[in-house]
Write a protein that holds these residues in place. Structure first.
Motif, short mmCIF file in Angstrom:
data_model
loop_
_atom_site.label_atom_id
_atom_site.label_comp_id
_atom_site.label_asym_id
_atom_site.label_seq_id
_atom_site.Cartn_x
_atom_site.Cartn_y
_atom_site.Cartn_z
N GLY A 42 0.81 -1.22 0.00
CA GLY A 42 0.00 0.00 0.00
C GLY A 42 0.83 1.25 0.00
O GLY A 42 0.62 2.16 -0.82
N ILE A 43 1.83 1.32 0.89
CA ILE A 43 2.60 2.56 1.01
C ILE A 43 3.50 2.78 -0.20
O ILE A 43 3.74 3.92 -0.60
CB ILE A 43 3.42 2.56 2.33
CG1 ILE A 43 3.80 3.99 2.72
CG2 ILE A 43 4.64 1.67 2.21
CD1 ILE A 43 2.64 4.87 3.04
N VAL A 44 4.00 1.70 -0.80
CA VAL A 44 4.85 1.86 -1.98
C VAL A 44 4.06 2.46 -3.13
O VAL A 44 4.53 3.39 -3.82
CB VAL A 44 5.47 0.51 -2.38
CG1 VAL A 44 6.05 0.57 -3.79
CG2 VAL A 44 6.58 0.12 -1.40
N VAL A 45 2.86 1.97 -3.37
CA VAL A 45 2.04 2.50 -4.46
C VAL A 45 1.67 3.96 -4.20
O VAL A 45 1.74 4.80 -5.10
CB VAL A 45 0.78 1.64 -4.65
CG1 VAL A 45 -0.18 2.29 -5.65
CG2 VAL A 45 1.16 0.25 -5.14
N VAL A 46 1.28 4.27 -2.97
CA VAL A 46 0.90 5.64 -2.64
C VAL A 46 2.08 6.60 -2.79
O VAL A 46 1.96 7.68 -3.38
CB VAL A 46 0.32 5.70 -1.22
CG1 VAL A 46 0.14 7.15 -0.77
CG2 VAL A 46 -1.00 4.95 -1.14
N LEU A 47 3.23 6.21 -2.27
CA LEU A 47 4.43 7.06 -2.39
C LEU A 47 4.85 7.20 -3.85
O LEU A 47 5.29 8.28 -4.26
CB LEU A 47 5.57 6.47 -1.57
CG LEU A 47 5.43 6.60 -0.05
CD1 LEU A 47 6.62 5.93 0.64
CD2 LEU A 47 5.32 8.05 0.38
N LEU A 48 4.73 6.13 -4.62
CA LEU A 48 5.09 6.20 -6.03
C LEU A 48 4.21 7.20 -6.77
O LEU A 48 4.69 7.99 -7.60
CB LEU A 48 4.97 4.82 -6.67
CG LEU A 48 5.40 4.70 -8.14
CD1 LEU A 48 6.87 5.07 -8.30
CD2 LEU A 48 5.14 3.29 -8.66
N ALA A 49 2.92 7.20 -6.46
CA ALA A 49 2.00 8.17 -7.09
C ALA A 49 2.38 9.59 -6.71
O ALA A 49 2.38 10.50 -7.55
CB ALA A 49 0.57 7.86 -6.68
N HIS A 50 2.72 9.81 -5.43
CA HIS A 50 3.15 11.14 -5.00
C HIS A 50 4.43 11.57 -5.72
O HIS A 50 4.56 12.72 -6.15
CB HIS A 50 3.39 11.15 -3.49
CG HIS A 50 2.14 11.21 -2.67
ND1 HIS A 50 1.24 10.19 -2.61
CD2 HIS A 50 1.66 12.18 -1.84
CE1 HIS A 50 0.24 10.52 -1.80
NE2 HIS A 50 0.47 11.73 -1.32
N MET A 51 5.37 10.65 -5.86
CA MET A 51 6.64 10.97 -6.50
C MET A 51 6.47 11.28 -7.99
O MET A 51 7.10 12.19 -8.52
CB MET A 51 7.63 9.83 -6.31
CG MET A 51 8.12 9.66 -4.88
SD MET A 51 8.98 11.14 -4.27
CE MET A 51 10.37 11.22 -5.41
N GLY A 100 -4.20 3.09 -0.11
CA GLY A 100 -4.07 3.85 1.13
C GLY A 100 -4.76 3.14 2.28
O GLY A 100 -4.25 3.10 3.41
N PHE A 101 -5.93 2.57 2.01
CA PHE A 101 -6.64 1.81 3.03
C PHE A 101 -5.85 0.56 3.43
O PHE A 101 -5.77 0.22 4.62
CB PHE A 101 -8.02 1.41 2.51
CG PHE A 101 -8.87 0.69 3.51
CD1 PHE A 101 -9.38 1.35 4.61
CD2 PHE A 101 -9.15 -0.67 3.35
CE1 PHE A 101 -10.17 0.68 5.55
CE2 PHE A 101 -9.92 -1.34 4.27
CZ PHE A 101 -10.44 -0.67 5.37
#
Length: 225
Positions: free
Chosen positions: A56-65, A95-96
């Motif tokens: 979850g956190i990898v995908v969310v951070l990747l989108a932010h980056m 994120g969930f």
């Protein structure tokens, strides 16, 4: 003045604390640059927490980056309603997953005596900061929709102004409080992580890329016939 300190001064302070703290820890106790894995102490809940948290956190951070590094491409990607809905749904789901996984890991760490015994106070503080950060991000995605779109016109130019050493707080000063808190807790996590077990994230063994090949010679004893 309030926004100037929070969004033009505090981010730099967090980075300075992270860099100096990381260097000091490496110079004084470099062997603590480790995950200090607790897998051998309790493995079942580690799996159910670690997998959704990391994915979850990898995908969310990747989108932010991606939005920060190539805002033009991100704007084009979210330019149609269908694409924007899809990106929002994916971000909400991952994120969930990250939030649930982190909650499982926190409960595991503070309810298992053997793991609690190897948990430092700073690990606890960082876990709470991470929980607040992820929970705020999830709340923002739920209550302030289409963040994948307005993120490009608010947080991205603010972050770019920080990188260029010319902070422009007006990009984020009018945002709702939960959005501001989500941004600021991100820098709080950056300031805290060199003092916890998460410091291992910056210690990937890059020297493996250029070290010489290891030569192995098999030495077996032949049985006599």
């Amino acid at each position: 003045m309030y926004d100037v300190f929070l969004f033009a001064v505090l981010p730099y302070l967090a980075i300075v604390v992270a860099v100096l703290g990381g260097v000091h820890r490496y110079r004084t106790n470099r062997f603590s640059y480790s995950t200090l894995s607790s897998q051998l102490l309790e493995n079942r809940r580690l799996f159910w927490g670690s997998v959704p948290w990391h994915y979850g956190i990898v995908v969310v951070l990747l989108a932010h980056m991606i939005g920060f590094l190539v805002p033009g491409m991100w704007s084009a990607l979210t330019s149609t309603p269908t694409a924007l809905y899809t990106v929002e749904l994916i971000g909400f789901a991952f994120g969930f997953a990250a939030l649930i996984g982190l909650c499982v890991l926190i409960v595991r760490r503070f309810t298992t005596e053997r793991i609690l015994a190897v948990t430092s106070p700073m690990d606890g503080i960082l876990l709470v900061a991470l929980l607040v950060q992820v929970a705020l991000g999830f709340w923002v995605s739920l209550a302030y929709r289409w963040g994948a779109d307005w993120y490009i016109d608010t947080a991205v130019p603010w972050l770019i102004s920080l990188v260029s050493l010319n902070p422009q707080t007006h990009y984020v000063s009018a945002l709702p409080f939960p959005v501001k808190a989500h941004m600021l807790t991100g820098f709080l996590v950056i300031a805290l992580f060199p003092f916890s077990r998460l410091v291992h994230l910056i210690m990937f063994p890059f020297w493996y890329l250029w070290r010489p090949y290891q030569i192995q010679i098999r030495n077996t004893v032949r049985s006599a016939h």
